[in-house]
Design an enzyme around this catalytic site. Sequence first.
Site, PDB file in Angstrom:
ATOM      1  N   SER A  40       0.865  -1.183   0.000  1.00 46.82           N
ATOM      2  CA  SER A  40       0.000   0.000   0.000  1.00 46.82           C
ATOM      3  C   SER A  40       0.898   1.227   0.000  1.00 46.82           C
ATOM      4  CB  SER A  40      -0.927  -0.010   1.214  1.00 46.82           C
ATOM      5  OG  SER A  40      -0.187   0.142   2.399  1.00 46.82           O
ATOM      6  N   GLU A 153      -4.942  -2.303   9.161  1.00 47.93           N
ATOM      7  CA  GLU A 153      -4.279  -2.887  10.332  1.00 47.93           C
ATOM      8  C   GLU A 153      -4.992  -2.520  11.627  1.00 47.93           C
ATOM      9  OE1 GLU A 153      -0.153  -1.535  10.175  1.00 47.93           O
ATOM     10  OE2 GLU A 153      -0.146  -1.842   8.008  1.00 47.93           O
ATOM     11  N   GLU A 275      -3.414   5.762  12.162  1.00 51.30           N
ATOM     12  CA  GLU A 275      -2.528   6.091  11.041  1.00 51.30           C
ATOM     13  C   GLU A 275      -3.317   6.234   9.738  1.00 51.30           C
ATOM     14  OE1 GLU A 275       0.789   3.359  10.831  1.00 51.30           O
ATOM     15  OE2 GLU A 275       0.892   3.543   8.648  1.00 51.30           O
ATOM     16  N   ASP A 302       1.468   8.440   7.271  1.00 50.51           N
ATOM     17  CA  ASP A 302       2.376   7.509   6.585  1.00 50.51           C
ATOM     18  C   ASP A 302       2.424   7.901   5.108  1.00 50.51           C
ATOM     19  OD1 ASP A 302       3.641   5.361   5.359  1.00 50.51           O
ATOM     20  OD2 ASP A 302       2.080   3.905   5.810  1.00 50.51           O
ATOM     21  N   HIS A 355       8.348  -0.996   9.648  1.00 52.36           N
ATOM     22  CA  HIS A 355       8.612  -2.014   8.621  1.00 52.36           C
ATOM     23  C   HIS A 355       7.747  -1.737   7.395  1.00 52.36           C
ATOM     24  CE1 HIS A 355       5.004  -4.766   9.948  1.00 52.36           C
ATOM     25  NE2 HIS A 355       4.665  -3.511   9.882  1.00 52.36           N
TER      26      HIS A 355
HETATM   27  P1  PGA Z   1       3.012  -1.214   3.135  1.00 56.67           P
HETATM   28  O1  PGA Z   1       2.046  -1.073   4.373  1.00 56.67           O
HETATM   29  O2  PGA Z   1       4.361  -1.613   3.585  1.00 56.67           O
HETATM   30  O3  PGA Z   1       2.309  -2.285   2.311  1.00 56.67           O
HETATM   31  O4  PGA Z   1       3.007   0.118   2.423  1.00 56.67           O
HETATM   32  C1  PGA Z   1       2.475  -0.678   5.635  1.00 56.67           C
HETATM   33  C2  PGA Z   1       1.764   0.549   6.085  1.00 56.67           C
HETATM   34  O5  PGA Z   1       0.878   1.087   5.363  1.00 56.67           O
HETATM   35  O6  PGA Z   1       2.052   1.042   7.166  1.00 56.67           O
HETATM   36 ZN    ZN Z   2       0.496   2.803   6.845  1.00 59.58          ZN
END
Ligand code: PGA
Ligand code: ZN
Length: 401
Positions: A40, A153, A275, A302, A355
């Site tokens: 993402s 998440e 987030e 993010d 991560h």
């Molecule tokens: P990604 O997701 O590593 O697939 O971008 C992690 C996040 O969105 O925090």
């Molecule tokens: Zn994120």
Amino acid sequence: LVTDVSLRKILDSRGNPTVEADVHTERSGFGRAAAPSGASTGEYEAVERPPGEAIAAAREHAVPRLVGNAYAGDQREIDAILRGADGTDDFSEIGANSAVAISMAAAKAASDVLGAPLFQHLGGTFRGENFPIPLGNVVGGGEHAADATDIQEFLSAPVGAPSVSEAVFANAAVHAAVADLLEERGHPSGKGDEGAWAPSIDDEAAFEIVAEAVELVSDDVGFEIGFGLDVAAAEMYDADSETYEYESEGISRDTDEQIEYIADLVREYDLVYVEDPLDENDYDAFAELTEEVGDRTLVCGDDLFVTNTERLTEGIDRGAANSILVKPNQIGTLTEAFDAIELATENGYDAVVSHRSGETEDTTIAHLAVATDAPFIKTGAVGGERTAKLNELIRIADDAT
Ligand code: PGA
Ligand code: ZN
């Protein structure tokens, strides 16, 4: 002095190829690191090139400028050379994957020569006293699992844990408690890309289960465990209709409704962390939500900030969010990730070192979090590529006491 840089393709946790770098220096220094990879990804991230192309381009443009010229211990010089060798704003020539692997491998080579742990090389002698609280992904969907929750998440946040080790084990216990509750309610489930359970349930059911699991474990361990989210809202935002699409619930929300929905969730579930609750282009909506709930919860950017100090500066000016997710591969070098954390900290924004959904056994982010006194780290709850970082945190804390 850097004497050799070699690059290869290795596997990441999704089974995709990624870039690994080995850096050798005089006095037998050696460092090895690998690039993670997102699913993402934010629109404004540095560019990840296909590993074969990134490796070829880095061998041609970056390696000759580093070997015999740069000191691994001078991270800013190493990273400036990577920037100069690339010549673009977004690492689209050598690839952010080659850049970040070399940047992190150089730091490890320097710490090897110094005979000091990586966090100490990066952060200085007096680092290692404070430990980041690990945010553990226990239920997830979005781009990380098919036919699961819309919200990417559901996170366990052991904010009251007396030690990093107790925090790490608490997250694993919440992960296990969630499995029991899913089983009990007739939704036994496999796992998504980050090791979180990926049940085919709607978000409302997931909220109930995670809230209950967090409370059960919190009672059991005797310290506070909070509840957090990564909505990854840019993935559900439809720019044409200007709505957030919740497919599992068959609901669509406009921006005002999305702000109210998130604010209601913060109040109902006492969320300590949210987030990317809004689209990555909508600083105003981020500011509105931060105004509404920012005194009681972390509103984290993010995809909004992509570890980029220019985007963070814009956010600070506009009051958008009050914390930043930090992923070195979003920007391409350790120097710039470090600077993003410094800028955030100076402005009262909490840094959350993170991560990616595609990971390797690399543990650099654990050291970066300790080196910068970052208050949080997000690196999963279970699974080898996640526990690599969590166990490294436990070891660092163990050595410090
Ligand atoms: P990604 O997701 O590593 O697939 O971008 C992690 C996040 O969105 O925090
Ligand atoms: Zn994120």
